[in-house]
Each structure stands twice: as C-alpha cells, then as structure tokens.
Design a protein around this motif. Structure first.
Motif, mmCIF file in Angstrom:
data_model
loop_
_atom_site.group_PDB
_atom_site.id
_atom_site.type_symbol
_atom_site.label_atom_id
_atom_site.label_comp_id
_atom_site.label_asym_id
_atom_site.label_seq_id
_atom_site.Cartn_x
_atom_site.Cartn_y
_atom_site.Cartn_z
ATOM 1 N N GLY A 1 0.768 -1.318 0.105
ATOM 2 C CA GLY A 1 -0.213 0.010 -0.010
ATOM 3 C C GLY A 1 0.949 1.194 0.044
ATOM 4 O O GLY A 1 0.350 2.316 0.376
ATOM 5 N N LEU A 2 2.100 0.936 -0.301
ATOM 6 C CA LEU A 2 3.005 2.475 -0.327
ATOM 7 C C LEU A 2 2.829 2.801 -1.943
ATOM 8 O O LEU A 2 2.956 2.102 -2.821
ATOM 9 N N THR A 3 2.722 4.226 -1.842
ATOM 10 C CA THR A 3 2.958 4.858 -3.527
ATOM 11 C C THR A 3 4.119 5.853 -3.624
ATOM 12 O O THR A 3 4.721 6.078 -2.336
ATOM 13 N N GLU B 1 3.637 8.869 -3.396
ATOM 14 C CA GLU B 1 3.356 9.957 -2.418
ATOM 15 C C GLU B 1 4.223 9.753 -1.276
ATOM 16 O O GLU B 1 4.538 10.507 -0.274
ATOM 17 N N GLN B 2 4.721 8.548 -0.886
ATOM 18 C CA GLN B 2 5.727 8.338 0.211
ATOM 19 C C GLN B 2 7.075 8.409 -0.276
ATOM 20 O O GLN B 2 7.970 8.440 0.690
ATOM 21 N N ARG C 1 9.177 10.886 -0.558
ATOM 22 C CA ARG C 1 9.266 12.368 -0.720
ATOM 23 C C ARG C 1 10.167 12.362 0.654
ATOM 24 O O ARG C 1 9.925 11.938 1.694
#
Lengths: 565, 565
Positions: free
Chosen positions: A529-531, A533-534, A536
């Motif tokens: 579930g990491l994308t 958006e992480q 960064r």
C-alpha cells in the motif's frame, strides 16, 4: 544449499531445495523475492503472517575479504514496507556451513513462552529461553556462549526486541563472539520478538564450506580482488580512522546533522572526528583498538574498540553514523558520552541511528537540552525501564515527533535519516526518498559521486547508480567497503561468480542484481500500500534552508518518480 | 454566499464569490472539493500547505429542524487522508448569516503568537489570544462570551489542540452557549492549533438569513418534513433516551465494544443504558435534563445534561459513543465515571471516541485495570499535564498501541472505531474499512439495515447505501437523525432544495450528493498516497472470534474493493 522453513507455532522445520525462481539470489535480493512470493503486503508486521528471513549473501562462505554478511528481512514495523538489514559477524558464514540459503521463520507461537532456536546439522530445536528474558544483549550472548559453546554463531535480540519497539534490531556475534553486529534498521528485532525468539543459535559443527566449480579461476579472481581492495586508498583510511573518517568530510560539505538537522556543521566537529578518536584510542591503550575486523579474513578492518579513560572497552565499534546521530545531532561533543549512549543502545538491541534521531526530536521538544549528555543517557535508561516515554523514544523518530508535536522529523517512510544531510548531499536525499527501504544511507550513498552535491541536477542519476550498486552488494553479502575493491577491479566480481557457480555473469552483473532486487522491493511495497507519495523527503526540508549552505531540497518530484523506470 | 479566504500568516482576508465548480455543495462535499482543488495530497497535515475549512451544510440557515450543522475539514493528522467532522450548535447558522459558504484558513503564522479570529460583517480581525492559552474549553468559551458578547458563535480548541494532539477536535457553542458540540474526529483541533488559532468567533450582527426562491413551496415542504420527523418513532426514542438508547440494542447484537473490543457484550450493560440514564437524571433533577436541543429549532432534542448526584451538571451531552468507548470498552459500569471522563475530554478538546479507544489499548497494555475508573481519570489528567504518557494517549489508539506493543488496535487508517463492533455488525465493518474518513460510524452505520448483520453477504451493498446517505446528509448539514424525517417523506428533500435554490433536484439527490462527495474524497486520498490496502479492518479482527457470537470479520476484500465502482 537448502531453504529451512521453521514454523514457530508448530515448532517444526521443513528443509527443501531452493526453488528454481529463487536461484541466483541471496541476501537482500532473496529477501525481496520471498516477501513478494509469500508475505501478504498489507499484513500486520508483528502478526502471524509476517515472516522473518535470514539469508547469507550470495558470495558468503568463500573466504573472500569482507564478503560474509548476513541479510535479515521481513515486513518492517517501522516503515510498513519491505525491510532488509545486514550485518557482519559470523551468522552468515555459519548458516552457509549448514547449507542454509535462507532461514524462513513463520507464524507466531501460542501461549506465552519465549524460545531459543538452535540450528545444527541435526536440524532445528526449540529450547526455553525464560532465563534470558529481559536481559541485555551482552549478558544474553555470554549465557548463550556458556551454554552452546564458543564456536556458535548467534542472532539475538535485547529488551527492545522483546518490547516490540519499532527501532529494535537484531545483534549478531562478531568473529570474537562479541554481539556487536546489528542488523539495525527497520525494527526487525521487534519482528523476531513477535515470534518470541530471544535468540537463534547456529552450531555449524560438522558442516562444510560450499563447493566451488572452478577452483583455479576462483583463486586468480580472489587474488586480484583482494589486491585491488587492499591497495585502494580508502581501505587505509577506514583501517586507520574507521567510518568516523566521514565526520570531517560531511562537516566540510555542510552535511553533518547537527541539533536535530537544524544545521549542517557542528562547531565541535574536531572533538567527534575520526582523527581525534584515533589519537584518543592510541593514547588510552588497554582494550582500545583503532583497527579491528568484524568478520574472519576482512582486510579492511574498519571496526574499532572504544576504550574509556581507563582503557576498558565501552563499546565496539563506534561508527560514524552513531557519532553523527548521537553526537552532533544532539549537540554532544564528547566521544565518551556518545560511546556510552551507543553501548546502552547496543545492549538494548536498538538501532542507534533511529534512537539518535528520536532523541534529537525529543530535544527539540524540550525533553533534553542539546548538549546535555547526562540527560540523554537518562532518557535511554527510560527505555530499559520500559516507561511510556522510553517506549516512545524506542518507537523511532517519527512517532516521537508526532506525539511530541515536533514538525522537524528527519525521516522518510517512518525511518530516520542517517548522518548525511539530504539538503547538502542531494543525491543521498534522492536515495532517502526513493529507496523502498525508507531513509537509509546504505541504500545508496552518493557522497563520493563526482557531482556538485548542492545542484539538484544529476542527483537522480547518481542515486540510481548508487542504489543499484548497494542493492547488488547487499544481495551478494559484500560489505559496501569491499565495493572499493570491486570498483577498482570490476571484472573480478563476474569472474568470482562464474568460477564459484559456473554462471555466465558479465560486467553488468552488480547493477543487474541491484535492479532486480529494487524492482522486487518496489513490488512488495506496492502490495503493502505504499505509493510514490511516500517517496518524498519531509516537507520542511523543501522549505527551510540549511545553514551554512542555505540549501533546501529541490530535486523535482517528477524526476524522482522516474528513477527506476 | 461567498468564500472567505483567510491567510493566517499575512492575517489577510479575501472575500470572493463561490466558484462555478463549487456550486451546489456545502459541508462535507464542499470540503472534499476544496481539498482536491487546493491542498497537496501529500502535504504535512500540521504544515503550511494544509488548510482548515469550515463550511455550513447546504441546507443550513433555513430554519429546518436539525439541519444547521457545521462541517469542518482538512487533511487529517490522524489518518493522513481527507477529514470532515461535523457538529451541531450555532457555528453553521451564524456563518450563513454572514453569507459565508466556506471559510478557508491557509498557511501558518510566523513568530510564536496565538490568535482569536473574529468574523463579522466588517470582515476578519485577528486578536491576540495569549490570555487564553492553556485554558480548557469551558473557561475559554466563557472568556470569549465575556469579551465578544453572548450572541456570538464560536469554534474553539482546548489544550489538546494547542498541543497538536492527533485526536484533538474543535468545539462549537451550542444554542445555550455551552461549548459542547465537537467536530471531534481526525485531529482537526491540531490543524487549528498548527495555525495558532485558539478560537474563531463569529459575530453575525447585521447579517441576514439566506434568501429562498420559492417561499410558498418551501413552507409546504418544510411542514411535511417536520411532521414526518416528529411523527417518526425513532424521534421519540432519541428524545427520551438520547443516543444512549443504542447500548441495549448493540449489546443484544453482541456488538457493544467491551474491554478493548475483546467481547461484544457487557455484563453491566444495564448500568450504562439509556433507560438507566433517563431514570437517574429524572431522579436527580437539578440541572439534569433528559431531553435537550443542541441547535435552535431542533424537534428531536436527543441531547441531555448529565447531572451528578447533587444535580449539578457534569457534562452535556453524554452520548452512546462515549458510553461505549469509555464505559464498556474500559469495563467501567458507572455512568458518573463515564460522565467525568467525558467532561475532562471535552474540556481538553479531545475526541472521546479516540481517547476511549486509546485507554482501552492502554488497559490491555497494563497501564490500568479494566473497570478502574479512578485510574482512567488519572490517565486523562496526564494529558492535561502534557506528560509524555498523556501526549501518547492523546495521539490516538493506533500510536498508543504501537508504542505499547498492543496488537489489538481497533482502528482503520489510524482512526479508532466507534461503539459498533464490526465483527457483529459487518456492514458497519465495511464502512469502517472503506470510508475515506477512516473508521467512523457516522460515515455509514448499517445497524438498522434489514439484513443478518453476521452474514458477510449483502454487507457491501448495505454499507454503500448508508455511506451515500451519510455523505449526502453531511453535505447538506442535515443531522443524521433528521434523516428519519427525510426517509419517511423522501420527496421533501428535493422539494426543499428546489424551493430554496431553484434546482432541478430529483428523488435521487441525496445519494447523488453522497456519491459525488465520496468520489471526491477518494480522489483526495489517492493524492495523499492511500490505497485499497488501507481499506481493511485490522488483521486480528479477521482471525479472532468475538464472544458471544464468535464472529470474525469475513467480508471478502475483493467485494470491498468494488464498493464504489
């Protein structure tokens, strides 16, 4: 070589050949492969579906200098993603002697007991560990050596792992049977604790070294590699000063984390430098050592034994990362204090990087004054006592910052940055941001890349190259410093693999292994579930200028998002 | 109606018409629209890029019973995703009187000051709030009323919001100027605190009620709606027993959270039931009230004033959710103790659901014994004192559980479940899992759906229907209990909208608004880096059977993943 699959609920052990699709991998790459194949991405890291995997790198066991590292992995309770942490010591070698390509620990025990898992040529046995509970890493190791003999290897946890703290690591015995080699990052000690294993003991008696297909070719390649490594100028630097040699270098770049990453230079850098440490240890003598090997046959010997004023060992080794995070990052300029903080962290079985970062955040919140070593030591004692504050600090910098309402949290994916300021070494910032492991310098340090570290241009390329190399070495069990040897004589790596395994590896094998590993790790993280958006750096590092360079992190997101395309 | 955009750094106010694409929305739907349009998904919730949005529902201000709710939203520091929390009281009405469709608070102040933001027909003014700092919600409200007069509305935070705690809410004055109406969930009080606003004061003097296009049609529709609502049997139940009527109902379903969600029935349910509370309050008299309205003109009057043995008010209102989470969930069977816990939470400005869940987790960790009300009260006092333990508890159940190594954390997306056990009311479990808001009963409670709550079949449909309705009502500013009226006379909703706004709404308008809102919320969450892997109940609830029904949560993931397709 076999896969040993241990179910800790049933206390069963199943030994099976390496599946076809797992061949050619070890260490970090094999962990990623197993996680993708067997562990549900969104499982609870401390629950029954997570697995703890120990696998020696693919070059472990062949008597190559600095190439016997053990990789330990699973889903991380700190990052909620893929995690591999590797260490020196003897665990990797002894697993190979038993023919173990990977040890996979599954499920959770019923009831409330704690266990020691003993592996030998007779298989796996579970022994009650009740008398070891609550004991520090050092005492535990001594009791294990007393009971199981001095020729074992062991991977063990301290109170931090028992408490399930998200920055607990797993310690491994070094070649001198000191439990100083920690697979530190990402909370794997808590995963081991969730399986209620206090220690894994490996007795390789009766085991044997792994075969080599072409012994003559191997000897030639090994000789050339060893010469390249020994003759590399960095080898001499690490031998004399250890990793602490980085303190001055980072400070010069304005990249030495200081007072919770509020500055990149520390006015007392001289006091915490490798040069100062070397002089101090030579002067103090006794048990102090400036040059020390963690694995049998290592020709770099970057480790040290840090002795106090009386010459008695306080901690071994004292590394740059710890000096950066527990020294300058806390405004502490006494190496003796840093060594004592490190000793306490080690004995608890805690990642000193994560703990140093958590203490920096706590200092910004007012729980200690920067520079107050006595208070820092007292805060670490809170962890030993298991107080709520101690547990909070042991849960890492991110949770500490959230609870204490500190916005300056130096972390990515919940994992604290190591001692390289990403605003001043931007390629390493790209690594922190995009590594599937979370912020971690060993995943791709760019400080030696021939670029302007302050210019956002070219950093993604530098990071990609460094990340592929690092993942490749971690898959092979090669210490990153041994990489100086392979970099100087690049063909020796393929020659070694071809001689040992009769592969058709070419010059690109290191980057191929690294790329394959990273793609698998990203696949697991997507399942978790990491994308992007992480992927960064913290927002504040893009907004607040870092003295003295006044740099902000300004590598564009769009460039970072394409790093592995 | 206008948009008031306040920059808290510049202390500026820009008033502009509602953009075309924002028309037809208010409340929760408008918050989702603004977040998608203006807030970077991966921004730091307590950083400068997050915005705090206050917007009255689309039906607020027209004198409709139970339809004056205020929605407050932003990116949640608790869930890291979209957040809307709504409340009764007078904030929504008075904003409408000033012609404010949405108040958007942007950026962060420089320096260290705290502020009161006063809105009136003369625009926005910032007043220093230093004398209010550290004060509880009740004292703060009184000081504001003293200073700004008794006809204001106000949204304010307590010490929890000042401390940046992730379960801090925003309190609103009710019609009697008691600051009891909390936009509780998801940590919006911390967002307000990050902008260093202690209170927003709304002086609507000189303002006016919003226009109605077709007054005659409006009157007819309003009359029919009011009659349907007043005559609905649930209205009488809520009037007499308040939401506490749910205690027996949930217990009967085996869905009353008990001792950190380890059982669905509580042996002392009678002691914490609505029936018992009613008798107690009638007997005690004094300031006690069994029937009380939070908004002007509400004909349900589900609120109450809980008086102690001496008849003096302890807290108002005492709701089922608090009773479930701070009563049975903590093994506490004394309503007096629950009321005192609630009073402390309210005065701190904390979400009593999240705090109750955190205390339940802490009890499992051994920090209190289940049933020990004195210890529970002392733990809440730790929050007032700002100790590390207090801050931990105020950071919510998820972080509390991680730090204390408790696996039984009843939460989704970092937000605690409310007082409906999802294993026994599986449709509500689907809502907890799939709502973009995180676990929240007000996002789609299915307890009244005509299905077998233990059967995994049909739950996704029931949840979807309930979620669309809830999101629709939250967009309109309609109290969920007013929904009984609209359910009994469904055409009145379109008639009201058409009469007020000259819309062409049809019978499906409620679900259309709800669906639109949910799709926008999901869009924001994707930008925030959330995926379907976060749309899951905790793993342990799928593995461990809940007494006495022995149910596990077994609605298939694949079905849940398609809920909004």
């Amino acid at each position: 070589m076999n896969i040993w699959r241990i179910n800790v609920r049933k206390q069963s052990c199943e030994i099976s050949p390496v599946p076809l699709t797992w061949e050619g991998l070890g260490g970090r790459g094999l962990i990623a492969r197993i996680l993708v194949d067997e562990v549900p991405g969104n499982c609870e890291p401390l629950g029954r579906y997570n697995k703890l995997i120990l696998t020696p790198g693919f070059l472990v066991g062949y008597g190559l200098s600095s190439c016997d590292r053990i990789s330990i992995g699973g889903k991380s309770p700190l990052t909620q993603g893929v995690k591999e942490a590797n260490a020196g010591g003897s665990t990797g070698l002894k697993l190979v002697m038993l023919g173990i390509r990977a040890l996979i620990l599954e499920d959770m025990p019923e009831g409330s007991g704690w266990w020691v898992l003993r592996l030998s040529k007779d298989g796996a046995q579970f022994h009650r560990a009740d008398e070891l509970l609550g004991k520090g890493v050092n005492e535990t190791a001594q009791l294990l050596l007393n009971k199981y003999g001095n020729s074992i290897a062991s991977a063990l946890i301290g109170p931090a792992g028992e408490m399930g703290l998200a920055s607990a690591g797993i310690q491994n015995l070094d070649k001198d049977n000191v439990p100083s080699r920690i697979a530190a990052r990402g909370g794997l000690g808590a995963v081991m604790g969730s399986k209620r294993l206090k220690a894994i003991v490996i007795d390789s008696s009766g085991g044997e070294k792994p075969p080599i297909v072409d012994w003559e070719a191997f000897k030639i390649a090994r000789k050339r590699f060893t010469e390249a490594l020994v003759n590399h100028p960095q080898t001499a630097t690490y031998r004399d000063y250890g990793t602490a040699a980085m303190a001055h270098m980072c400070n010069a770049f304005g990249a030495l984390p200081t007072r919770n990453f509020s500055s990149g230079q520390f006015e007392d850098v001289e006091e915490i430098s490798g040069e100062h440490m070397r002089n101090l240890l030579l002067e103090r003598g006794g048990e102090s050592k400036t040059t020390h090997a963690c694995m049998v046959g290592c020709s770099i010997r970057c480790s040290n034994v840090f002795g106090g004023p009386d010459g008695k060992s306080i901690v071994s080794p004292l590394e740059y990362e710890t000096i950066g995070l527990m020294g300058s990052n806390l405004g502490i300029s006494s190496l003796d204090t840093v060594a004592r903080l490190n000793q306490k962290a080690n004995d608890l079985g805690l990642d000193s990087i994560e703990l140093g970062a958590a203490l920096g955040v706590a200092a910004e919140a007012g729980l200690m004054s920067f520079g107050d070593g006595q208070r820092a030591l007292a805060l670490v004692d809170e962890i030993s006592q298991g107080t709520p504050l101690g547990r909070l600090l042991g849960s890492g910098a991110t949770i500490t910052g959230k609870v204490l309402n500190v916005q300056h949290i130096p972390a990515v994916k919940g994992q604290a940055m190591s001692a390289y300021e990403p605003r001043a070494i931007k390629g390493t910032g790209v690594t922190y941001a995009t590594s599937p492991q979370g912020a971690d310098h060993t995943s791709g340090l760019t400080i030696r890349a021939k670029i302007n570290h302050l210019d956002p241009k070219g950093q993604v390329d530098a990071s990609r190259n460094a990340q592929y190399n690092a993942a490749g070495y971690d898959t092979l069990g090669v210490c990153l410093f041994a990489g100086f040897g392979f970099a100087a004589a690049p063909d020796t790596l393929k020659d070694l693999l071809n001689a040992i395994y009769n592969q058709q590896a070419d010059l690109g094998i290191l980057q191929q292994l690294g790329k394959k590993t990273l793609l698998l790790e990203r696949e697991f993280n997507i399942k978790a579930g990491l994308t992007k958006e992480q992927d960064r750096l913290p927002e504040w590092m893009t907004l607040e200028a870092l003295p003295p360079t006044q740099a902000v992190f300004d590598v564009p997101d769009e460039e970072m998002d394409k790093i592995f395309d």
